[in-house]
Every structure is written in structure tokens, then in C-alpha cells.
Design an enzyme around this catalytic site. Structure first.
Site, PDB file in Angstrom:
ATOM      1  N   HIS A   1       0.778  -1.245   0.000  1.00 43.36           N
ATOM      2  CA  HIS A   1       0.000   0.000   0.000  1.00 43.36           C
ATOM      3  C   HIS A   1       0.808   1.294   0.000  1.00 43.36           C
ATOM      4  O   HIS A   1       0.255   2.366  -0.219  1.00 43.36           O
ATOM      5  CB  HIS A   1      -0.945   0.001   1.204  1.00 43.36           C
ATOM      6  CG  HIS A   1      -2.331   0.467   0.870  1.00 43.36           C
ATOM      7  ND1 HIS A   1      -2.596   1.468  -0.050  1.00 43.36           N
ATOM      8  CD2 HIS A   1      -3.536   0.072   1.326  1.00 43.36           C
ATOM      9  CE1 HIS A   1      -3.901   1.655  -0.122  1.00 43.36           C
ATOM     10  NE2 HIS A   1      -4.494   0.824   0.693  1.00 43.36           N
TER      11      HIS A   1
ATOM     12  N   TYR B   1     -13.502   4.919  10.626  1.00 45.28           N
ATOM     13  CA  TYR B   1     -12.680   5.447   9.528  1.00 45.28           C
ATOM     14  C   TYR B   1     -13.266   4.953   8.213  1.00 45.28           C
ATOM     15  O   TYR B   1     -13.514   3.758   8.050  1.00 45.28           O
ATOM     16  CB  TYR B   1     -11.255   4.913   9.704  1.00 45.28           C
ATOM     17  CG  TYR B   1     -10.232   5.324   8.664  1.00 45.28           C
ATOM     18  CD1 TYR B   1      -9.247   6.254   8.969  1.00 45.28           C
ATOM     19  CD2 TYR B   1     -10.192   4.748   7.398  1.00 45.28           C
ATOM     20  CE1 TYR B   1      -8.268   6.612   8.046  1.00 45.28           C
ATOM     21  CE2 TYR B   1      -9.220   5.094   6.465  1.00 45.28           C
ATOM     22  CZ  TYR B   1      -8.264   6.021   6.794  1.00 45.28           C
ATOM     23  OH  TYR B   1      -7.303   6.366   5.873  1.00 45.28           O
TER      24      TYR B   1
ATOM     25  N   SER C   1     -12.297   5.538   4.112  1.00 47.82           N
ATOM     26  CA  SER C   1     -11.320   6.157   3.226  1.00 47.82           C
ATOM     27  C   SER C   1     -12.002   6.767   2.008  1.00 47.82           C
ATOM     28  O   SER C   1     -12.937   6.200   1.459  1.00 47.82           O
ATOM     29  CB  SER C   1     -10.321   5.085   2.780  1.00 47.82           C
ATOM     30  OG  SER C   1      -9.351   5.633   1.956  1.00 47.82           O
TER      31      SER C   1
ATOM     32  N   THR D   1      -5.563  10.225   0.070  1.00 53.60           N
ATOM     33  CA  THR D   1      -6.921  10.000   0.563  1.00 53.60           C
ATOM     34  C   THR D   1      -7.211  11.002   1.676  1.00 53.60           C
ATOM     35  O   THR D   1      -6.306  11.619   2.229  1.00 53.60           O
ATOM     36  CB  THR D   1      -7.114   8.583   1.154  1.00 53.60           C
ATOM     37  OG1 THR D   1      -6.231   8.431   2.253  1.00 53.60           O
ATOM     38  CG2 THR D   1      -6.875   7.512   0.110  1.00 53.60           C
TER      39      THR D   1
END
Length: 658
Positions: free
Chosen positions: A372, A486, A488, A499
Site C-alpha cells: 500500500h 474510519y 477512506s 486520501t
């Protein structure tokens, strides 16, 4: 725990659904080396993309307090409010001024890009579970094409076609079309290609089209995250022409591009993969792949030992490979088995540091597991969709195709590594840690089939808001509280955007969840519907703000990063337990929408959290949830299902069952 970006594609309500009219299909490839022949160059809009805005400090403080409100009691909230006032009028104002000045001097990028790369690359946790997510492909619609050799060959050829199309500038630019009838036309493309790159974004904007940042795409191929002490490095060698294949813990390489840069004949690629599949060697006693699952500092030290032990050239072949193809020796039993296999596997047959692993199981089930640090969901999802489309609509080989009569034993190189006793001990320890970590992970999934996007839109509700509300209700029902959540959201509409966080837990979701879970009989159906509408409206506002770079998370993160970089004592705001708590994301959620995707998933970002991958389809809602030993994913999903049932009952005018 470091926040994770996950798979979030373009913003809620503006989601790119590849395969839909937002982007025309690839022109069929057949023997062509390219997926597409876009008349607008791939990077045509890149130079003129707008810059990611830095929010006003007062807006960030206001949004931060709004997100804290449902998580804190009155006393704690008042304390946090005081810290915010002090920060805004004191050290925060100074840091904000420095951030603005720094941003002004770096117009080629965004204020978040450098700090965000650092956040990922300095994290010392294993990339497995902590960072790498997976996305699984739907099966090929033609069942006979799901044979492992056929599908692996077709997907490999399509992936290399994507690489060639991207590098030749023939891949269509990534554009979000608000009015495709005007902007997604040959006439507009013929016009816009003559507008200079420095102005092209404005030309698209005039017809309600929004080009997206494509700066991450080059890292898809020939790229690896290299472990280094304290901070890893991203390595790319675009000259390399070989594919890395893993099977039963063994490493193989062969060229998929010839010396002139042409794709090797698909029948030869098929022959080489068949040769690898016929290798009867058992799994090595010390499978090297486990090292890529280690703590990054430990892995950096062990990698240095590998290099010193005479393995540098061999490692270079792994690092520079176009990508990593993993051929698994088992069929996939069900969705849960699929999620475990593609998220982590058994540790022997993945190189987790590669930009992505393309995994094909014995029954043709396929997925991408991606590292990532280098990029986000927008680039991966575009690649994913194009590979699915090309490999299923214009496959390079058929089940009847005969592999080329070539001497694969001379072309395919099986890599061997010289392992010292210290390296063998390191691999053994890495395996023990890996096995122990995987035993603590549970994954479960549900499909809610009573309705989806179509029904909710008729009720004038945001489908995403309803899904998020179901998660809030579920946690309240199971654990009796509202916690940090959370979601994104891509900021790819801006140059070098990454993001932003949507904070789905709000005073509106808390009030609505408590009404549904604790006191449904005390509210009329009309009142419940009204509360849902309030949640939807507010969630829509948060989503729009996040997509426009107007959240609070990245701004506060950048100010904290700047304070540390300048050697300033960390401001009290960041030492507040409330700040720690809101960044301890117990509910970490991410969604993506595509006809090519079967399911996606990721692990929780904190030990006591849930990792929630979900998708709201036209007539059903899917949810794939992970948890560690301290939480119960199955019970959470039962509560999600109950919340959805209750909301659908309310929307249909029915009383809520207790």
C-alpha cells in the site's frame, strides 16, 4: 497503529464504476499489444490538475470537534474544546502558516504526499494484515476459461498489455464524467487532445469532467518495497522484462517482453507456466517468502545478510520483476477460505513487498494482493478492471490452445538462494510469528438480499450512509458504545492527492442508532425515517468535503508531522487522550464498486477493531469483516444484518421488531 488507506475508489456518490458509461470499453486487443489506443495521451491532464487545498485552520478545528462530539462525554469534550482553542490561537496557527509557506514552494506536489509516504515507509509493522489488502476477481463468465493454466496465462498477458498501453501513453486518462454525453465523446477527445497539457484540465472542467491524478500508476510494475532500517524504500526498474512466478515456495523467472519490448507469444508464456506447474519439487525446508512478512527492521537486517551471502543478483531479479504471479496448489472452498488465502495465505507463496501479487488458485479463482505504500485504490482498481475485461473478452489463449513447443527448461530460471544458518533461523522465526498471527484472525461475510442501491435511492437516501449507519448500530448493539470509525475517500481529483478520511460516526448516527437499538418502540416509523434522512444528509456533506480535500485528518496529520520535523515540542492537542482515541479506529471501513470484483478484504487496523470491506449493489449489500481474537466478527455481522432489517422495515412503514 498507523492509519491505512485501503481500497476506497473515487468519492461516495461519485464512485467510478468501471465498465459503466463513465469510460468507454477498450478497443479489442486480439493480437494487438495494447489494450487501448486512446487519442488523448494518458498523462495529458497531469500537469494542469488542481492542487490539493489546505483547509482553513478554523474549519479543521470545527470539523475535528464535530467528529469528537459522539465519542466523548461532556467533561472530556470541554477539555478537548479548550485544547483546540489554544492550538488554533497559538502553536497551531504558527504550524499552519509554515505549512502554507512550504506548500507554496512545492507546487509540483501536494502537502500530504511526502508525509504520507513517510508514514507508510517508516512503519515497522509487517505489511501482512497491517497494510496489504486484497481484491478478488469474479470468475471468468466462460467456465472452461477458469482452468488455472488458461486463466493465469490470459491474466498475465492482459497485465503486460496494460503495462505496454500505459507506457506508450495509449491508456485512456482516468476521468470522472459528471455529464458523459458531453465529455465522454470522440468529438470532445479530438478537441481536448490539442489543448496544451498546462490547460487541459480546465477544458475538461468546462464540460463537467474531472480528470484524476495518475502519478502513482508507474509504480504498478517492476516495483518493490525494499526493507531498510528505520525507513523502507520504493524501488522501480522499468527496464526489466521478466515475470516472477511463485509456486509451492519456489521462485521462477522468465521474460514476458522480448528485447524489442514486444510481448512474448502467449503460447510460449502458457508453455512456461505449464512447465512451472509440472515441477514436483516439495515446498522448501526454509521458504524465503516468510521474510517478506517480518517486522521491517528485522527483515532489513536479514536482507542485508542475504546480500552479503551472495544473493544480491538473485534478489535483484525478484525486486525488478514486472510483477509477481502466485500459482496456488489448492482450490478455493468458499468466500471465507478465499479471503484468508488472498489476504495472507500460508506465507510460503507470496512476495508481500511487490507492488502487487496476482494470485491464481488451482480452480482459477484469482485475486490481487497489493502493497500500500506506493499507491491507493484508484490505480489498483483501474488495473484490476482492465485486466478482467481484457482477459475475459479478448483472451490470449483458449482452453483448447496448445502451449508452444519450446524448451521451457532453458528459458525458465528457477532461483536458488544461499542460506546461512542465521538466515535459516530467521526464516524459522518469521514462520512461527506468521502462523501465530494468522491463528488470531477471523473473517466472516454476509449478503443482505432484501435490497440495495436501487431501493435506497428511491427513498432518497445515500446507500453508503445506510451501510455506515448499519455498522454504527451493530457496534452499539454488540458493545453498547459509539467508537472511532474510519472510511477512506480518494482525493485523486487533485495533483498527488492520496486520501482523506470520512468520519461516519456523528451525533446524527449516534442518535439514530440509539433510537433503533435501545428504544424503537418509543419512536414512530416517521421519526425513525426522519433520523435516517438526517444521517444520510450529513454523511453526504462529509463525503463531499473529504473528496474536495476538506476533511480534518490529513491537515492535523501534516501539522503534527511538521512539528516533529521542526523539532517543536508536540502540541498538547496531540497528547490529548481524545486525539489518541479518535485515531484508534475500531471500525475501519472501505468499499469499492466494480463488475469485476467478487469480494475484497483487509485486516483490522487495531487489535480490538474490525476490518469492514463492503459493497452496496443494485439489489443486495455484501459485507466481509475481519477481527482478531478479542472481537467477534460473526456476531458483529449478525448485528449488521439486524440493523439493515430494521432500517428496511422502517422504510417500508413496518414496526421495528425487538
Amino acid at each position: 497503529m498507523t492509519p491505512r488507506l485501503l481500497l476506497r475508489a473515487w468519492p461516495r456518490g461519485l464512485a467510478l464504476v468501471p465498465g459503466a458509461p463513465s469510460r468507454p470499453s477498450s478497443t479489442g486487443s486480439g493480437p494487438d499489444e495494447y489494450l487501448q489506443h486512446s487519442i488523448v495521451p494518458t498523462m495529458h491532464y497531469q500537469d494542469s490538475l488542481p492542487r490539493l487545498p489546505i483547509p482553513k485552520l478554523e474549519d479543521t478545528m470545527r470539523r475535528y470537534l464535530s467528529a469528537q462530539k459522539p465519542l466523548l462525554d461532556d467533561n472530556h469534550f470541554r477539555k478537548t474544546e479548550e485544547l483546540c482553542k489554544s492550538f488554533e490561537s497559538g502553536v497551531g496557527r504558527e504550524l499552519h502558516a509554515h505549512l502554507l509557506a512550504q506548500d507554496k514552494q512545492n507546487k509540483h506536489t501536494s502537502y500530504i504526499s511526502g508525509p504520507w509516504f513517510d508514514m507508510y515507509l517508516t512503519a515497522r509493522d509487517s505489511v501482512v494484515l497491517n497494510f496489504n489488502p486484497f481484491i478478488a476477481f469474479n470468475p471468468d463468465p466462460k467456465p472452461e476459461y477458469n482452468d488455472q493454466l488458461t486463466r493465469a496465462t490470459n491474466m498475465t498477458v492482459s497485465a503486460v498489455r496494460f503495462l505496454k498501453t500505459l507506457r506508450a501513453g495509449l491508456l485512456e486518462p482516468e476521468v470522472f464524467h459528471l455529464n458523459p454525453a458531453k465529455s465522454d465523446t470522440d468529438a470532445f477527445k479530438r478537441l481536448i487532445r490539442f489543448v496544451p497539457s498546462s490547460l487541459s484540465w480546465y477544458g475538461a472542467y468546462l464540460v463537467n469532467a474531472y480528470p484524476l491524478d495518475m502519478s502513482q500508476y508507474f509504480r504498478l510494475f517492476n516495483s518493490t518495497r525494499l526493507p531498510k532500517p528505520s525507513r523502507d524504500e520504493l524501488f522501480t526498474d522499468a527496464k526489466a522484462r521478466h515475470l516472477l512466478v511463485l509456486r509451492k515456495g519456489h521462485f521462477y523467472v522468465f521474460d514476458v517482453l522480448d528485447q524489442d519490448g514486444n510481448i512474448v507469444n502467449p503460447s510460449e508464456i502458457q508453455a512456461h507456466l505449464k512447465f512451472i506447474l509440472s515441477d514436483n519439487s516439495p515446498v522448501p525446508e526454509f521458504p524465503l517468502a516468510y521474510l517478506s512478512s517480518e517486522n521491517r527492521d528485522i527483515w532489513a537486517e536479514l536482507r542485508q545478510k542475504l546480500v552479503q551471502g551472495g544473493n544480491e543478483d538473485t534478489l535483484r531479479k525478484v525486486d525488478s520483476a514486472v510483477f509477481c504471479l502466485c500459482l496456488d496448489d489448492f482450490p478455493v472452498k468458499d468466500l471465507i477460505h478465499l479471503s484468508h488465502a488472498m489476504l495472507h495465505g500460508d506465507g510460503t507463496n507470496r512476495w508481500f513487498d511487490k507492488s502487487f501479487n496476482l494470485i491464481v488458485a488451482r480452480d482459477g479463482t484469482a485475486a490481487v494482493n497489493f502493497e500500500h505504500a506506493w499507491g491507493d485504490g484508484v490505480a489498483v482498481l483501474r488495473f484490476f478492471n482492465e485486466v478482467f475485461k481484457d482477459s475475459t473478452q479478448t483472451p490470449a489463449v483458449t482452453p483448447q490452445s496448445r502451449p508452444a513447443a519450446t524448451d521451457s527448461s532453458a528459458t525458465v530460471q528457477k532461483l536458488s538462494f544461499k542460506l546461512s544458518d542465521a538466515l535459516k533461523a530467521g526464516i524459522t522465526t518469521a514462520k512461527e510469528k506468521f502462523d501465530a498471527a494468522m491463528k488470531t484472525l477471523t473473517i466472516d461475510s454476509i449478503q443482505f438480499e432484501r435490497g440495495g442501491k436501487e431501493f435506497l435511492k428511491k427513498q432518497k437516501l445515500s446507500p453508503d450512509a445506510v451501510a455506515q449507519l448499519a455498522f454504527q448500530m451493530a457496534f452499539l448493539r454488540q458493545y453498547g458504545q459509539t467508537v472511532a470509525t474510519y472510511e477512506s475517500c480518494s482525493t485523486a481529483a487533485f495533483k498527488h492527492g492520496r486520501t482523506e478520511t470520512i468520519r461516519p460516526a456523528s451525533i446524527f448516527t449516534k442518535r439514530c442508532s440509539e433510537a433503533f437499538v435501545r428504544e424503537p418502540s418509543q419512536h414512530s416509523v416517521g421519526e425513525l425515517q426522519h433520523m435516517m434522512a438526517e444521517c444520510s444528509k450529513y454523511h453526504g456533506q462529509l463525503t463531499k468535503e473529504a473528496a474536495m480535500g476538506q476533511g480534518f485528518d490529513r491537515h492535523l496529520f501534516a501539522l503534527r508531522y511538521l512539528a516533529t520535523a521542526r523539532g517543536i515540542t508536540l502540541p498538547e492537542l496531540y497528547l490529548d487522550p481524545a486525539y489518541q482515541q479518535i485515531n484508534h479506529n475500531i471500525l475501519s471501513t472501505s468499499t469499492l464498486s466494480s463488475p469485476a470484483v467478487r469480494v475484497g478484504g483487509f485486516a483490522p487496523v487495531v487489535p480490538d477493531g474490525f476490518g469492514i470491506a463492503y459493497a452496496v449493489h443494485d439489489d443486495w449489500i455484501g459485507c466481509n469483516v475481519s477481527s482478531y481474537s478479542g472481537r467477534n466478527a460473526r456476531e458483529f455481522l449478525r448485528c449488521v444484518h439486524k440493523g439493515l432489517e430494521d432500517m428496511f422495515d422502517a422504510l417500508e412503514g413496518k414496526a421495528i421488531k425487538s
